[in-house]
Scaffold this motif. Sequence first.
Motif, PDB file in Angstrom:
ATOM      1  N   LEU A   5       5.699  -2.195   1.310  1.00 51.53           N
ATOM      2  CA  LEU A   5       4.763  -2.227   2.427  1.00 51.53           C
ATOM      3  C   LEU A   5       3.524  -3.038   2.066  1.00 51.53           C
ATOM      4  N   ALA A   6       3.258  -4.061   2.857  1.00 54.03           N
ATOM      5  CA  ALA A   6       2.020  -4.834   2.750  1.00 54.03           C
ATOM      6  C   ALA A   6       1.169  -4.479   3.955  1.00 54.03           C
ATOM      7  N   ALA A   7       0.099  -3.737   3.712  1.00 54.14           N
ATOM      8  CA  ALA A   7      -0.757  -3.274   4.800  1.00 54.14           C
ATOM      9  C   ALA A   7      -2.105  -3.976   4.741  1.00 54.14           C
ATOM     10  N   GLY A   8      -2.591  -4.393   5.896  1.00 52.75           N
ATOM     11  CA  GLY A   8      -3.883  -5.051   5.978  1.00 52.75           C
ATOM     12  C   GLY A   8      -4.861  -4.226   6.787  1.00 52.75           C
ATOM     13  N   ASN A   9      -6.018  -3.948   6.216  1.00 51.57           N
ATOM     14  CA  ASN A   9      -7.065  -3.172   6.885  1.00 51.57           C
ATOM     15  C   ASN A   9      -8.197  -4.121   7.258  1.00 51.57           C
ATOM     16  N   TRP A  10      -8.316  -4.422   8.535  1.00 55.71           N
ATOM     17  CA  TRP A  10      -9.344  -5.358   8.984  1.00 55.71           C
ATOM     18  C   TRP A  10     -10.728  -4.730   9.020  1.00 55.71           C
ATOM     19  N   ARG A 210       6.146   6.038  -0.329  1.00 53.13           N
ATOM     20  CA  ARG A 210       5.607   4.783  -0.836  1.00 53.13           C
ATOM     21  C   ARG A 210       4.177   4.972  -1.343  1.00 53.13           C
ATOM     22  N   LEU A 211       3.912   4.406  -2.499  1.00 53.46           N
ATOM     23  CA  LEU A 211       2.590   4.432  -3.115  1.00 53.46           C
ATOM     24  C   LEU A 211       2.025   3.017  -3.122  1.00 53.46           C
ATOM     25  N   LEU A 212       0.901   2.829  -2.476  1.00 52.79           N
ATOM     26  CA  LEU A 212       0.262   1.521  -2.393  1.00 52.79           C
ATOM     27  C   LEU A 212      -0.951   1.459  -3.313  1.00 52.79           C
ATOM     28  N   TYR A 213      -1.234   0.259  -3.814  1.00 52.08           N
ATOM     29  CA  TYR A 213      -2.492   0.039  -4.522  1.00 52.08           C
ATOM     30  C   TYR A 213      -3.414  -0.764  -3.622  1.00 52.08           C
ATOM     31  N   GLY A 214      -4.698  -0.417  -3.626  1.00 49.86           N
ATOM     32  CA  GLY A 214      -5.674  -1.177  -2.857  1.00 49.86           C
ATOM     33  C   GLY A 214      -6.957  -1.366  -3.640  1.00 49.86           C
ATOM     34  N   GLY A 215      -7.616  -2.492  -3.447  1.00 46.54           N
ATOM     35  CA  GLY A 215      -8.868  -2.769  -4.124  1.00 46.54           C
ATOM     36  C   GLY A 215      -8.867  -4.162  -4.720  1.00 46.54           C
ATOM     37  N   SER A 216      -9.428  -5.127  -3.979  1.00 51.67           N
ATOM     38  CA  SER A 216      -9.521  -6.521  -4.441  1.00 51.67           C
ATOM     39  C   SER A 216      -8.158  -7.135  -4.747  1.00 51.67           C
ATOM     40  N   ALA A 234       0.740  -2.797  -1.149  1.00 54.82           N
ATOM     41  CA  ALA A 234      -0.717  -2.853  -1.232  1.00 54.82           C
ATOM     42  C   ALA A 234      -1.364  -2.549   0.102  1.00 54.82           C
ATOM     43  N   LEU A 235      -2.572  -2.004   0.016  1.00 54.99           N
ATOM     44  CA  LEU A 235      -3.460  -1.883   1.169  1.00 54.99           C
ATOM     45  C   LEU A 235      -4.583  -2.883   0.922  1.00 54.99           C
ATOM     46  N   VAL A 236      -4.614  -3.922   1.736  1.00 55.08           N
ATOM     47  CA  VAL A 236      -5.464  -5.085   1.495  1.00 55.08           C
ATOM     48  C   VAL A 236      -6.591  -5.130   2.517  1.00 55.08           C
TER      49      VAL A 236
END
Length: 257
Positions: A5-10, A210-216, A234-236
């Motif tokens: 999962l590629a997630a984008g947080n605007w 699913r485990l996502l990593y987020g942060g830069s 990732a949560l981007v």
Amino acid sequence: MRQKLAAGNWKMNGTGAALAELTALAEAFPAQATAAGKSCAQILICPPATLLSRAADSIKGSAVTLGGQDCHAVPSGAHTGDTSAEMLQDSGASAVILGHSERRADHSETSESVAAKAKAAWAADLVAVICLGETLAERETDDTLKVVGAQLAASVPAAATGANTVIAYEPVWAIGTGKVPTLAQIADVHDFLRAELTARFGAEMAQATRLLYGGSVKASNAAEIFATSNVDGALVGGASLKAADFEPIVAALNAST
């Protein structure tokens, strides 16, 4: 197998003009390419609620899905300025981000309130993307696992499954700062989260979540992050605002094993 999962947080970014970026992303990842095996990751973009309905038109025929950035714990009522999970779903969302560190800090959200919102999300057939993360002070005092473990325990309701829940680990000190934990630090937390889910819910649920990593997260570091133990995507934040920046992150996820 867990779908990546590629997630984008605007976040609080974007007016109608920003939909051009979403259209470009949708054109880069058409639904037929996914069906043909050219893309294996789910793509989730979470724009401001004001854009959700229009965004739904922008992604038609693509592999891109939409989510909200928060929801209220009840479906309707006298809550001026709030948005319910049902409203998000009606606007085209299939998921919602909950418990982001900015919500926890700016709006004093507790893990218990996050859990209540997760239940509301499930009731509206939304996937709950539940965020966890430690501050720099907590990292420096070696309290990361204690803090993240407590957030996980209190933020994730007992009815969580791999189908209705995604967990996103975002160290607060890495969000929008350009600072990124070492790969070993990311692996330590993700391995810990998988073990905690296994202990509470059993191996089947834990392996399906699913485990996502987020942060830069950005194009230049995405591949090595996605190769890290128990990272499913990732949560981007900032890098999801432009299709040209987000596309290589999705490509790196698709190429990861």
